[in-house]
Design an enzyme around this catalytic site. Sequence first.
Site, PDB file in Angstrom:
ATOM      1  N   LYS A 167       5.126  45.039  53.620  1.00 27.94           N
ATOM      2  CA  LYS A 167       6.268  45.485  53.217  1.00 27.94           C
ATOM      3  C   LYS A 167       6.857  46.588  53.994  1.00 27.94           C
ATOM      4  CE  LYS A 167       8.013  47.810  48.856  1.00 27.94           C
ATOM      5  NZ  LYS A 167       7.724  47.963  47.492  1.00 27.94           N
ATOM      6  N   GLU A 202      -4.307  48.879  58.962  1.00 30.21           N
ATOM      7  CA  GLU A 202      -5.002  47.484  59.378  1.00 30.21           C
ATOM      8  C   GLU A 202      -4.061  46.401  59.720  1.00 30.21           C
ATOM      9  OE1 GLU A 202      -4.810  49.634  56.400  1.00 30.21           O
ATOM     10  OE2 GLU A 202      -6.678  49.560  55.437  1.00 30.21           O
ATOM     11  N   GLY A 236       4.446  45.883  46.065  1.00 31.21           N
ATOM     12  CA  GLY A 236       3.376  45.012  46.964  1.00 31.21           C
ATOM     13  C   GLY A 236       2.697  43.945  46.178  1.00 31.21           C
ATOM     14  N   ARG A 237       2.012  44.366  44.937  1.00 26.44           N
ATOM     15  CA  ARG A 237       1.282  43.586  44.262  1.00 26.44           C
ATOM     16  C   ARG A 237       2.097  42.630  43.409  1.00 26.44           C
ATOM     17  NH1 ARG A 237       0.851  48.686  43.228  1.00 26.44           N
ATOM     18  NH2 ARG A 237       1.465  49.674  41.151  1.00 26.44           N
ATOM     19  N   GLU A 271      -4.587  48.641  40.097  1.00 30.16           N
ATOM     20  CA  GLU A 271      -3.729  49.432  41.060  1.00 30.16           C
ATOM     21  C   GLU A 271      -2.472  49.820  40.008  1.00 30.16           C
ATOM     22  OE1 GLU A 271      -3.663  48.886  45.674  1.00 30.16           O
ATOM     23  OE2 GLU A 271      -1.313  48.126  44.712  1.00 30.16           O
ATOM     24  N   HIS A 322     -25.097  32.072  35.450  1.00 30.49           N
ATOM     25  CA  HIS A 322     -26.296  32.033  36.240  1.00 30.49           C
ATOM     26  C   HIS A 322     -26.508  33.398  36.848  1.00 30.49           C
ATOM     27  CE1 HIS A 322     -27.186  27.929  35.523  1.00 30.49           C
ATOM     28  NE2 HIS A 322     -25.789  27.597  35.347  1.00 30.49           N
ATOM     29  N   LYS A 365      -4.205  55.545  52.921  1.00 33.84           N
ATOM     30  CA  LYS A 365      -3.682  55.427  54.123  1.00 33.84           C
ATOM     31  C   LYS A 365      -3.434  56.510  55.184  1.00 33.84           C
ATOM     32  CE  LYS A 365      -0.591  51.376  52.437  1.00 33.84           C
ATOM     33  NZ  LYS A 365       0.517  50.744  52.541  1.00 33.84           N
TER      34      LYS A 365
HETATM   35  C1  G6Q Z   1       0.559  47.212  46.503  1.00 37.67           C
HETATM   36  C2  G6Q Z   1       0.194  48.139  47.227  1.00 37.67           C
HETATM   37  C3  G6Q Z   1      -0.709  47.760  48.466  1.00 37.67           C
HETATM   38  C4  G6Q Z   1      -0.091  47.259  49.660  1.00 37.67           C
HETATM   39  C5  G6Q Z   1      -0.781  47.245  50.841  1.00 37.67           C
HETATM   40  C6  G6Q Z   1      -0.065  46.781  52.064  1.00 37.67           C
HETATM   41  O1  G6Q Z   1       1.119  47.022  45.233  1.00 37.67           O
HETATM   42  O2  G6Q Z   1       1.204  49.087  47.595  1.00 37.67           O
HETATM   43  O3  G6Q Z   1      -1.598  47.077  48.059  1.00 37.67           O
HETATM   44  O4  G6Q Z   1       0.599  45.773  49.343  1.00 37.67           O
HETATM   45  O5  G6Q Z   1      -1.236  48.653  51.241  1.00 37.67           O
HETATM   46  O6  G6Q Z   1       1.163  47.381  52.102  1.00 37.67           O
HETATM   47  P1  G6Q Z   1       2.199  47.051  53.104  1.00 37.67           P
HETATM   48  O7  G6Q Z   1       2.707  45.591  52.580  1.00 37.67           O
HETATM   49  O8  G6Q Z   1       3.311  47.864  53.190  1.00 37.67           O
HETATM   50  O9  G6Q Z   1       1.510  46.437  54.525  1.00 37.67           O
END
Ligand code: G6Q
Length: 556
Positions: free
Chosen positions: A206, A212, A267-268, A353, A384, A512
Amino acid sequence: MTDLSQSPAWVALKAHYDEIKDSHMRDLFREDPERFSRFSTSLNDILLDFSKNRITDTSFQLLLDLARQSDVEGWRDRMFSGDRVNCTESRAVLHTALRNRSNTPVLVDGENIMPKVNAVLEQMRGFTERVRSGEWRGYNGHRIQSIVNIGIGGSDLGPQVVCESMKPYAQRGLKAYFVSNADATHLVETLKQVEPETTLFIISSKSFTTQETMLNARSARQWFVDLVGNEKAVAKHFVAVSTNVEAAREFGIDPKNVFEFWDWVGGRYSLWSAIGLPIALYLGMDHFEDLLQGAHEMDQHFAQAPLEKNMPVILAMLGIWYNNFFDAQSHGIMPYSQYLQRLPAFLQQLDMESNGKTIDRDGHRVEYLTGPIIWGESGTNGQHAFFQLLHQGTKPVPSDFLIPCLSQNPLGLHHRVLVSNCLAQTRALMLGKKYTEAVEEMKAQGVSDEEINSVIAHKVFDGNKPSNTIMFKKLDPRTLGSILAMYEHKVFVQGVIWNINSFDQWGVEYGKVLAGQIQKDLAQLGQVDHHDSSTNGLINYRKHFYFNIKDYKKSD
Ligand code: G6Q
């Protein structure tokens, strides 16, 4: 807002809890043969049986009173209509617009966003059809056979759970991989399985700044260029999904191959946006649209069904009941479907989150528990492993059991065994086993009285352990869309009750930036002493091996 725990609906629930806390579901079932019909609801072929919960009619009505008191319906309508319900980031929350298959206008700052949404869907259709038909070729004319999504968190878990769950609908010969971890192992082990000339990388972020993802993207690009020896070939093998189109362009992605989404998509909550590109590539755009359709149907159900029939509302209020009145610290997700094995991980992010918050919308520290710990594992494996604690442990773990009526792989007796295990578990959790029953059972097995006396306490099961069962015809894209949307709205409703903003994630943002200074410290020769002694010691221990520094406990 006044303190929730002093509010009339809450106080009434607390008084009611004191009255019924010792009643047993075994008795509630015995006294009411209609319990299943009264405490179940459905949408299309998805049935939610919530009868195995520690509720009476009164409990249920009081929980719905709390939902009304918190104006769940008002908040829901405000979210759907584009109000800035994400108050700490001053953003609208409109993942529902991404799957608004009725195409009715949705306004953000007076602008109807549906044309933008539809334009990206068209772009996705055009691109995915070219790739899947073989019209889109790699730099030296090979068809794409592998898709590697590089993203993390919301830019990883959503598309991943859908691709994993929908394997039966995937195009033959096309493989989907997901790389997220900063640990190079994730990328390296994935790259061992693919060939550069037949691989398409999707850089999903996003913000297009997540450390990462950018690290993995650069390393993947380097791997690719090193192997094919041609920078220009990158354009045929790298595409991007982002709200930050400029940054994607700067990374070297052809602007035609940047798929956009917007800041009103969290994002989520983004798998329904262009972040779903790996899904659309892997399953085809028609299946992706079926997924959107299923989610849209759940949106309509959430928006229109009366609260007492409303699946997300019911799940949310039962969660509040256990979290805030029974002090349950966690909630289990037990999918009896191998295809849904990533569902617990996806819901962990969605729920924890969103509702892992301590400060309410008005800036005050809350005085009640908010979001639970979400965890789980696919059945029957969990049986199990950790189910022992569900049956006889000291911690209550209300759980959702999900199971299809028909298997995608109807092989011999497998599915009958799977279903019977699922139903047997929820029944046993509810009923338990009384002392007399355990004695009878042992006697029938010819166990001596002496032995019975010595172990009988261990053979008794209290029961009264709550569960929801979500049973559906078959795990297809439409059903999956509905189930995922159901959980999104459940989380939203709970956030409304707790008066928290479910749509920000300052803890994630903090993470981050945290690593920046330590990364610099790790790069310098010599010992570090400006952090706390534990952090210094750990940094220096790593340096001991990395730079061959002899005594990691001694400062310079
Ligand atoms: C989701 C969070 C988080 C995000 C990641 C990746 O709601 O904000 O999980 O999706 O940190 O972020 P980017 O899509 O900006 O790389």
